[in-house]
Scaffold this active site. Structure first.
Site, PDB file in Angstrom:
ATOM      1  N   LYS A 203      58.888  17.329  -2.710  1.00  0.00           N
ATOM      2  CA  LYS A 203      58.338  18.704  -2.297  1.00  0.00           C
ATOM      3  C   LYS A 203      57.840  18.514  -1.117  1.00  0.00           C
ATOM      4  O   LYS A 203      56.729  17.850  -0.906  1.00  0.00           O
ATOM      5  CB  LYS A 203      57.714  19.146  -3.652  1.00  0.00           C
ATOM      6  CG  LYS A 203      57.088  20.468  -3.167  1.00  0.00           C
ATOM      7  CD  LYS A 203      55.825  20.850  -3.942  1.00  0.00           C
ATOM      8  CE  LYS A 203      55.267  22.218  -3.565  1.00  0.00           C
ATOM      9  NZ  LYS A 203      55.032  22.321  -2.447  1.00  0.00           N
ATOM     10  N   GLU A 279      46.553  10.261  -2.808  1.00  0.00           N
ATOM     11  CA  GLU A 279      45.682   9.991  -1.676  1.00  0.00           C
ATOM     12  C   GLU A 279      45.108  11.399  -1.538  1.00  0.00           C
ATOM     13  O   GLU A 279      46.027  12.286  -1.295  1.00  0.00           O
ATOM     14  CB  GLU A 279      46.460   9.431  -0.577  1.00  0.00           C
ATOM     15  CG  GLU A 279      45.739   9.323   0.556  1.00  0.00           C
ATOM     16  CD  GLU A 279      46.737   9.020   1.939  1.00  0.00           C
ATOM     17  OE1 GLU A 279      46.135   9.695   2.921  1.00  0.00           O
ATOM     18  OE2 GLU A 279      47.494   8.518   1.755  1.00  0.00           O
ATOM     19  N   CYS A 313      42.656  13.965   6.533  1.00  0.00           N
ATOM     20  CA  CYS A 313      41.715  13.589   5.475  1.00  0.00           C
ATOM     21  C   CYS A 313      41.001  12.378   5.933  1.00  0.00           C
ATOM     22  O   CYS A 313      39.996  12.093   5.223  1.00  0.00           O
ATOM     23  CB  CYS A 313      42.537  13.248   4.289  1.00  0.00           C
ATOM     24  SG  CYS A 313      43.928  11.882   4.586  1.00  0.00           S
ATOM     25  N   GLU A 411      35.143  18.975   2.000  1.00  0.00           N
ATOM     26  CA  GLU A 411      36.132  18.499   3.469  1.00  0.00           C
ATOM     27  C   GLU A 411      36.560  20.069   4.121  1.00  0.00           C
ATOM     28  O   GLU A 411      37.069  20.960   3.419  1.00  0.00           O
ATOM     29  CB  GLU A 411      37.466  18.207   2.789  1.00  0.00           C
ATOM     30  CG  GLU A 411      38.346  17.336   3.886  1.00  0.00           C
ATOM     31  CD  GLU A 411      39.613  16.793   3.441  1.00  0.00           C
ATOM     32  OE1 GLU A 411      39.941  15.853   3.671  1.00  0.00           O
ATOM     33  OE2 GLU A 411      40.038  17.298   2.207  1.00  0.00           O
TER      34      GLU A 411
END
Length: 511
Positions: A203, A279, A313, A411
């Site tokens: 996906k 992750e 990230c 974040e």
């Protein structure tokens, strides 16, 4: 389209491009202009070689070039069914025979560098000047085309028995990739899963689906049997959730937000306890000691937070500098950060692209306001690049942000960095570890003893010493501590996550 060229926007299932089961589509805006791709990028569409021919006997009508087909739960089931049917024959091939397809795909990706770079520049604003992804992606497929020889073990430790372990593929693997580096993450997950003998349903992100669909055509050209790789476009609730819950999916690998990773893990546990590889996000700190090479530290940390407009990230979004060199570091960092050239990401002179979409743009600006409200000092110009078309945010530096402020804990995924000071080694480590994330950290010092002490104490899956992200070692595992993920990926470690270990006990007479 006047040019007659077509961007393939359909789903790739069982070796064919096809519309979604209900015909639903979604729009894909350009991050560079803020407009739909067809309205703002006709020259791009004319120049990019994306006329992908269907293998269906009767071609379904194409949607407008700005819309991408949205997969349904039925499409997910069709893709998984195709993968399940293709898996036994693919797994039965020798590693060499599987590797031939991977090697061919590596060549095709390398040859498509320019087209892939332009696709990502238009869909999510990645400057072509920094596009190294085709090189990295092709390396993954080339490595696993030659290294896919998983080894079991044997022992004579049980009297009367020869015991062996077998390494076998899990079956059907689901892969969900993010929008920021779609080709790299596609290759990083797809190559080892396929090399191990699994069939895959991938996906893509709804923000950057075109790269994956382009590679789907390359997969077909590379000769992969139908059903071995299937590529679906769409949003999480419609595609990701059915994949995570599907009873015939035996492993799922996801890179993305912590929130979504938790949902995937929950759905995987509540269905068939499929293996989960995650992750997730990061709030990566860099610690700059007084004896560090300041010029090198500035160069590296600036590149880390600036790459992809901060949308990685592993970006160094928190920098802790020893008080004795803090002003010198800040002065040089400001100059380096401000040297970015903002503009059209398809132009080679552009080094600073936009945020991926309006949502991400608004999110970054909101965090900047939070930093001001928390008492941090903004030492750069106004963050919103209002004069630039598209979703641009100026490189933004804060100093003296309280450690408990939300922008220090969460974040941001933008070109925003907080630079704070410390006095002692202990203080630096405590501040760096004060986060629920633990993906990447860095330490700059000429004192090797101190570097190793600090590296051992930092709660991060990867620690750079006198280097920082995106520097990684292909032969060492990559993954996160705490809320940054589960399990590890790399050239050597990835295949294990897509295989089962079986023990076979062989009773031998007279042994």
């Amino acid at each position: 389209m006047a040019s007659g060229r077509i961007i393939e926007t359909r789903l790739f299932i069982n070796g064919e491009f096809r519309a979604s089961s209900d015909g639903a589509t979604f729009d894909l805006p350009s991050a560079a202009s803020g407009e739909l791709l067809a309205q703002g990028s006709s020259s791009f569409l004319e120049q990019t070689h994306l006329h992908l021919k269907s293998r269906q006997p009767e071609r379904l009508p194409d949607p407008p070039s700005t819309t991408v087909y949205e997969a349904t739960a039925q499409d997910v089931d069709d893709a998984v069914t195709a993968a399940k049917a293709a898996y036994p024959a693919w797994a039965a091939l020798s590693p060499h025979d599987r590797g031939r397809h991977l090697a061919k795909l590596a060549d095709l990706i390398q040859e498509s560098h320019a087209e892939l770079a332009r696709l990502e520049a238009e869909s999510m604003g990645r400057p072509v000047s920094s596009y190294f992804d085709a090189v990295v992606g092709s390396k993954y497929f080339r490595y696993f085309s030659e290294a896919a020889y998983p080894q079991g073990s044997s022992s004579l430790n049980t009297p009367g028995f020869v015991n062996v372990t077998l390494k076998q593929p899990v079956g059907v693997v689901a892969v969900i990739i993010p929008w920021n580096v779609p080709l790299v993450l596609l290759a990083k997950k797809l190559a080892p899963a396929l090399a191990a003998g699994n069939a895959v349903v991938l996906k893509s992100s709804e923000k950057a689906p075109l790269t994956s669909l382009y590679v789907a055509d390359l997969i077909s050209k590379a000769g992969f049997p139908p059903g071995v790789v299937n590529v679906l476009s769409g949003h999480g609730p419609n595609v990701g959730a059915p994949l995570a819950s599907h009873m015939d999916v035996r492993a799922i690998s996801f890179t993305g937000s912590n929130r979504t990773g938790r949902l995937i893990a929950k759905m995987a546990a509540e269905s068939n306890l499929k293996n989960v590889i995650l992750e997730l996000g990061g709030k990566s700190p860099a610690i700059i000691f007084g004896d560090a090479d300041i010029d090198a530290a500035v160069r590296d940390t600036r590149f880390s937070i600036h790459l992809l407009s901060g949308q990685t990230c592993i970006a160094n979004s928190r920098i802790y500098v020893h008080r004795g060199v803090a002003q010198a570091f800040l002065d040089k960092f400001r100059v380096a950060f401000a040297a970015s050239r903002m503009g059209d990401p398809t132009l080679p002179e552009t080094t600073h692209g936009p945020q991926a979409d309006a949502i991400q743009h608004a999110t970054v600006l909101r965090y900047i306001e939070m930093g001001k409200e928390a008492g941090g000092t903004l030492v750069t110009a106004d963050a919103d690049a209002a004069d630039a078309p598209g979703f641009f945010v100026n490189p933004t530096i804060f100093v003296d942000v309280p450690e408990d402020a939300r922008m220090m804990k969460e974040e941001i995924f933008g070109p925003v960095v907080a630079i704070n000071t410390f006095d002692t080694e202990e203080e630096a480590v405590v501040k760096a570890n004060d986060s629920e994330y633990g993906l990447y950290a860095a330490v700059y010092t000429k004192d090797l003893d101190r570097a190793m002490r600090v590296a051992a104490r930092l709660e991060a899956g990867t620690v750079g010493v006198n280097c920082t992200s995106p520097t990684k070692g292909d032969d060492v595992p990559f993954g996160g501590y705490k809320g940054s993920g589960l399990q590890r990926e790399s050239y050597i470690h990835s295949m294990e996550t897509f295989m089962e270990t079986k023990s076979v006990l062989i009773k031998v007479a007279g042994l």
